[in-house]
Scaffold this motif. Structure first.
Motif, PDB file in Angstrom:
ATOM      1  N   THR A   9      62.129 105.615 122.360  1.00 20.46           N
ATOM      2  CA  THR A   9      61.075 104.631 122.576  1.00 20.46           C
ATOM      3  C   THR A   9      59.690 105.244 122.377  1.00 20.46           C
ATOM      4  OG1 THR A   9      62.468 103.443 124.158  1.00 20.46           O
ATOM      5  CG2 THR A   9      60.113 102.978 124.224  1.00 20.46           C
ATOM      6  N   HIS A  10      58.882 104.584 121.555  1.00 20.88           N
ATOM      7  CA  HIS A  10      57.543 105.071 121.240  1.00 20.88           C
ATOM      8  C   HIS A  10      56.650 103.870 120.936  1.00 20.88           C
ATOM      9  CE1 HIS A  10      59.791 104.759 117.466  1.00 20.88           C
ATOM     10  NE2 HIS A  10      58.632 104.533 116.857  1.00 20.88           N
ATOM     11  N   PRO A  11      55.336 103.999 121.131  1.00 18.99           N
ATOM     12  CA  PRO A  11      54.439 102.852 120.959  1.00 18.99           C
ATOM     13  C   PRO A  11      53.837 102.756 119.561  1.00 18.99           C
ATOM     14  CG  PRO A  11      53.253 104.646 122.009  1.00 18.99           C
ATOM     15  CD  PRO A  11      54.664 105.146 121.767  1.00 18.99           C
ATOM     16  N   HIS A  12      53.420 101.539 119.217  1.00 21.21           N
ATOM     17  CA  HIS A  12      52.633 101.275 118.019  1.00 21.21           C
ATOM     18  C   HIS A  12      51.571 100.244 118.359  1.00 21.21           C
ATOM     19  CE1 HIS A  12      55.159 103.387 115.088  1.00 21.21           C
ATOM     20  NE2 HIS A  12      56.221 102.841 115.643  1.00 21.21           N
ATOM     21  N   ARG A  13      50.470 100.292 117.613  1.00 23.13           N
ATOM     22  CA  ARG A  13      49.404  99.302 117.756  1.00 23.13           C
ATOM     23  C   ARG A  13      48.824  98.971 116.384  1.00 23.13           C
ATOM     24  NH1 ARG A  13      47.164  98.504 122.798  1.00 23.13           N
ATOM     25  NH2 ARG A  13      45.244  97.769 121.807  1.00 23.13           N
ATOM     26  N   GLU A  14      48.388  97.737 116.226  1.00 25.75           N
ATOM     27  CA  GLU A  14      47.575  97.300 115.086  1.00 25.75           C
ATOM     28  C   GLU A  14      48.176  97.720 113.740  1.00 25.75           C
ATOM     29  OE1 GLU A  14      45.654  95.228 116.098  1.00 25.75           O
ATOM     30  OE2 GLU A  14      45.003  95.820 118.098  1.00 25.75           O
ATOM     31  N   MET A  15      49.443  97.385 113.538  1.00 18.75           N
ATOM     32  CA  MET A  15      50.101  97.721 112.282  1.00 18.75           C
ATOM     33  C   MET A  15      51.224  96.714 112.004  1.00 18.75           C
ATOM     34  SD  MET A  15      49.564 100.036 109.946  1.00 18.75           S
ATOM     35  CE  MET A  15      48.730 101.342 110.869  1.00 18.75           C
ATOM     36  N   GLU A  16      51.410  96.394 110.720  1.00 20.22           N
ATOM     37  CA  GLU A  16      52.564  95.636 110.261  1.00 20.22           C
ATOM     38  C   GLU A  16      53.589  96.652 109.764  1.00 20.22           C
ATOM     39  OE1 GLU A  16      52.350  91.702 109.951  1.00 20.22           O
ATOM     40  OE2 GLU A  16      51.289  92.665 111.618  1.00 20.22           O
ATOM     41  N   ILE A  17      54.776  96.664 110.353  1.00 15.93           N
ATOM     42  CA  ILE A  17      55.781  97.669 110.038  1.00 15.93           C
ATOM     43  C   ILE A  17      57.007  96.984 109.437  1.00 15.93           C
ATOM     44  CG2 ILE A  17      57.280  99.480 110.961  1.00 15.93           C
ATOM     45  CD1 ILE A  17      55.151  99.919 113.153  1.00 15.93           C
ATOM     46  N   ILE A  18      57.360  97.388 108.215  1.00 19.67           N
ATOM     47  CA  ILE A  18      58.510  96.817 107.521  1.00 19.67           C
ATOM     48  C   ILE A  18      59.582  97.888 107.398  1.00 19.67           C
ATOM     49  CG2 ILE A  18      59.337  95.857 105.341  1.00 19.67           C
ATOM     50  CD1 ILE A  18      56.552  94.649 104.959  1.00 19.67           C
ATOM     51  N   SER A  19      60.787  97.566 107.853  1.00 17.96           N
ATOM     52  CA  SER A  19      61.935  98.466 107.709  1.00 17.96           C
ATOM     53  C   SER A  19      62.866  97.882 106.648  1.00 17.96           C
ATOM     54  CB  SER A  19      62.679  98.613 109.040  1.00 17.96           C
ATOM     55  OG  SER A  19      61.846  99.203 110.016  1.00 17.96           O
ATOM     56  N   TYR A  20      63.056  98.625 105.554  1.00 14.60           N
ATOM     57  CA  TYR A  20      63.859  98.200 104.416  1.00 14.60           C
ATOM     58  C   TYR A  20      65.071  99.129 104.365  1.00 14.60           C
ATOM     59  CZ  TYR A  20      64.648  96.668  99.512  1.00 14.60           C
ATOM     60  OH  TYR A  20      65.172  96.154  98.338  1.00 14.60           O
ATOM     61  N   VAL A  21      66.205  98.658 104.869  1.00 17.04           N
ATOM     62  CA  VAL A  21      67.381  99.520 105.019  1.00 17.04           C
ATOM     63  C   VAL A  21      68.151  99.597 103.699  1.00 17.04           C
ATOM     64  CG1 VAL A  21      69.554  99.854 106.246  1.00 17.04           C
ATOM     65  CG2 VAL A  21      67.536  99.059 107.494  1.00 17.04           C
ATOM     66  N   LEU A  22      68.435 100.830 103.275  1.00 15.29           N
ATOM     67  CA  LEU A  22      69.110 101.088 102.009  1.00 15.29           C
ATOM     68  C   LEU A  22      70.590 101.377 102.185  1.00 15.29           C
ATOM     69  CD1 LEU A  22      66.367 103.460 100.579  1.00 15.29           C
ATOM     70  CD2 LEU A  22      66.631 101.021 100.111  1.00 15.29           C
ATOM     71  N   GLU A  23      70.930 102.120 103.229  1.00 15.71           N
ATOM     72  CA  GLU A  23      72.332 102.472 103.511  1.00 15.71           C
ATOM     73  C   GLU A  23      72.520 102.516 105.015  1.00 15.71           C
ATOM     74  OE1 GLU A  23      73.281 106.224 101.756  1.00 15.71           O
ATOM     75  OE2 GLU A  23      72.344 105.728  99.835  1.00 15.71           O
ATOM     76  N   GLY A  24      73.674 102.041 105.482  1.00 16.76           N
ATOM     77  CA  GLY A  24      74.003 102.148 106.901  1.00 16.76           C
ATOM     78  C   GLY A  24      73.419 101.009 107.732  1.00 16.76           C
ATOM     79  N   VAL A  25      73.329 101.275 109.045  1.00 18.26           N
ATOM     80  CA  VAL A  25      72.878 100.271 110.014  1.00 18.26           C
ATOM     81  C   VAL A  25      71.851 100.904 110.942  1.00 18.26           C
ATOM     82  CG1 VAL A  25      73.568  98.685 111.852  1.00 18.26           C
ATOM     83  CG2 VAL A  25      75.130  99.129 109.954  1.00 18.26           C
ATOM     84  N   LEU A  26      70.720 100.218 111.123  1.00 21.59           N
ATOM     85  CA  LEU A  26      69.673 100.665 112.028  1.00 21.59           C
ATOM     86  C   LEU A  26      69.630  99.723 113.223  1.00 21.59           C
ATOM     87  CD1 LEU A  26      67.269 102.768 112.210  1.00 21.59           C
ATOM     88  CD2 LEU A  26      65.818 100.903 111.374  1.00 21.59           C
ATOM     89  N   GLU A  27      69.684 100.285 114.434  1.00 16.60           N
ATOM     90  CA  GLU A  27      69.597  99.483 115.652  1.00 16.60           C
ATOM     91  C   GLU A  27      68.174  99.534 116.193  1.00 16.60           C
ATOM     92  OE1 GLU A  27      72.562 100.551 118.489  1.00 16.60           O
ATOM     93  OE2 GLU A  27      74.209  99.767 117.259  1.00 16.60           O
ATOM     94  N   HIS A  28      67.660  98.355 116.548  1.00 15.97           N
ATOM     95  CA  HIS A  28      66.268  98.207 116.980  1.00 15.97           C
ATOM     96  C   HIS A  28      66.215  97.568 118.362  1.00 15.97           C
ATOM     97  CE1 HIS A  28      62.065  96.626 116.802  1.00 15.97           C
ATOM     98  NE2 HIS A  28      62.609  95.589 117.396  1.00 15.97           N
ATOM     99  N   GLU A  29      65.367  98.118 119.245  1.00 12.87           N
ATOM    100  CA  GLU A  29      65.043  97.498 120.524  1.00 12.87           C
ATOM    101  C   GLU A  29      63.544  97.624 120.741  1.00 12.87           C
ATOM    102  OE1 GLU A  29      67.219  98.625 123.992  1.00 12.87           O
ATOM    103  OE2 GLU A  29      69.114  98.886 122.910  1.00 12.87           O
ATOM    104  N   ASP A  30      62.932  96.601 121.366  1.00 11.45           N
ATOM    105  CA  ASP A  30      61.499  96.700 121.614  1.00 11.45           C
ATOM    106  C   ASP A  30      61.121  96.076 122.950  1.00 11.45           C
ATOM    107  OD1 ASP A  30      60.714  93.860 121.293  1.00 11.45           O
ATOM    108  OD2 ASP A  30      61.234  94.155 119.202  1.00 11.45           O
ATOM    109  N   SER A  31      59.867  96.279 123.314  1.00  8.07           N
ATOM    110  CA  SER A  31      59.383  95.880 124.637  1.00  8.07           C
ATOM    111  C   SER A  31      59.197  94.379 124.796  1.00  8.07           C
ATOM    112  CB  SER A  31      58.063  96.596 124.941  1.00  8.07           C
ATOM    113  OG  SER A  31      57.119  96.405 123.906  1.00  8.07           O
ATOM    114  N   THR A  32      59.387  93.607 123.699  1.00  9.26           N
ATOM    115  CA  THR A  32      59.364  92.149 123.832  1.00  9.26           C
ATOM    116  C   THR A  32      60.732  91.615 124.246  1.00  9.26           C
ATOM    117  OG1 THR A  32      60.019  91.634 121.546  1.00  9.26           O
ATOM    118  CG2 THR A  32      57.673  92.063 121.950  1.00  9.26           C
TER     119      THR A  32
END
Length: 232
Positions: free
Chosen positions: A56-79
């Motif tokens: 877990t780490h913070p971000h501010r004021e950015m649009e972040i796009i994750s484009y997965v090429l291989e495998g599976v990425l698991e995402h969790e966030d503070s919302t």
């Protein structure tokens, strides 16, 4: 005018569990000549080992796009958002006024490979949010598939910036042309394969910035996947 950014010239990081290539300055890699291009701030090619990931780490004021090429990425966030992003799926996260999230490899055995893209937003203090959509190989095969845009048209992800992000997959010998409007710029990122762009040969990991150019003729020399950013 085209300016080439070769794959081997990118910044690199190897933490054992993570291998990353940075097209622009990021973390411990700094190059004053590559701080971003227009509103495009980060293009990282990340390979994350099985059973590992970003805590877990913070971000501010950015649009972040994750484009997965291989495998599976698991995402969790503070919302409260949780998702699994598979190859062919793309996620947009608006960090806005502040969000914390984690990203982990969804497999214990196999690596996950992705492009993580950061775009500077057109306004500050946006409420944090995320959006995820699937773009199949058929969607991208032989055409410019719109993946992200300011207004979310053509089933694209909505990003808070005047940018059009396209993806395509080309067969050997196939050519696509992209007309660039006056006063617009482009960044073309080769995901895999070999292409020729307006007479310039590029391979996987290479990129080219474009300005004062009316059109891009993209020809595949092998099976290739390409991202194209049309930028204000």
């Amino acid at each position: 005018m085209l300016a080439v950014r070769k794959s081997e010239a990118r910044g690199t990081a190897n933490y054992g569990w993570l291998k990353s290539y940075h097209s622009f300055s990021f973390a411990n890699y700094y190059d004053p000549n590559f701080m971003g291009f227009r509103s495009l701030r980060v293009v990282n090619e990340d390979t994350v080992a099985g059973g590992t990931g970003f805590g877990t780490h913070p971000h501010r004021e950015m649009e972040i796009i994750s484009y997965v090429l291989e495998g599976v990425l698991e995402h969790e966030d503070s919302t409260g958002g949780r998702s699994r992003i598979r190859a062919g799926e793309v996620q947009r996260m608006t960090a806005g006024r502040g969000i914390a999230h984690s990203e982990f490899n969804g497999s214990q055995q196999h690596p996950v490979r992705l492009l993580q893209i950061w775009i500077l937003p057109n306004q500050r203090g946006l409420p944090p949010s995320y959006e995820q959509k699937t773009y199949s190989e058929a969607d991208k095969r032989g055409r410019w598939c719109l993946v992200a845009s300011l207004d979310g048209r053509e089933r694209s992800l909505t990003v808070h910036q005047d940018v059009l992000l396209y993806a395509t997959i080309l067969s050997p010998g196939e050519t696509l042309t992209y007309a660039l409007s006056p006063q617009r710029y482009a960044w073309l990122q080769v995901v895999r394969g070999d292409i020729e762009v307006n007479g310039t040969i590029l391979s996987g990991g290479d990129a080219v910035s474009v300005e004062k150019t009316e059109a891009l003729d993209v020809s595949a020399l092998s099976e290739a996947e390409v991202l194209l950013f049309d930028l204000a």
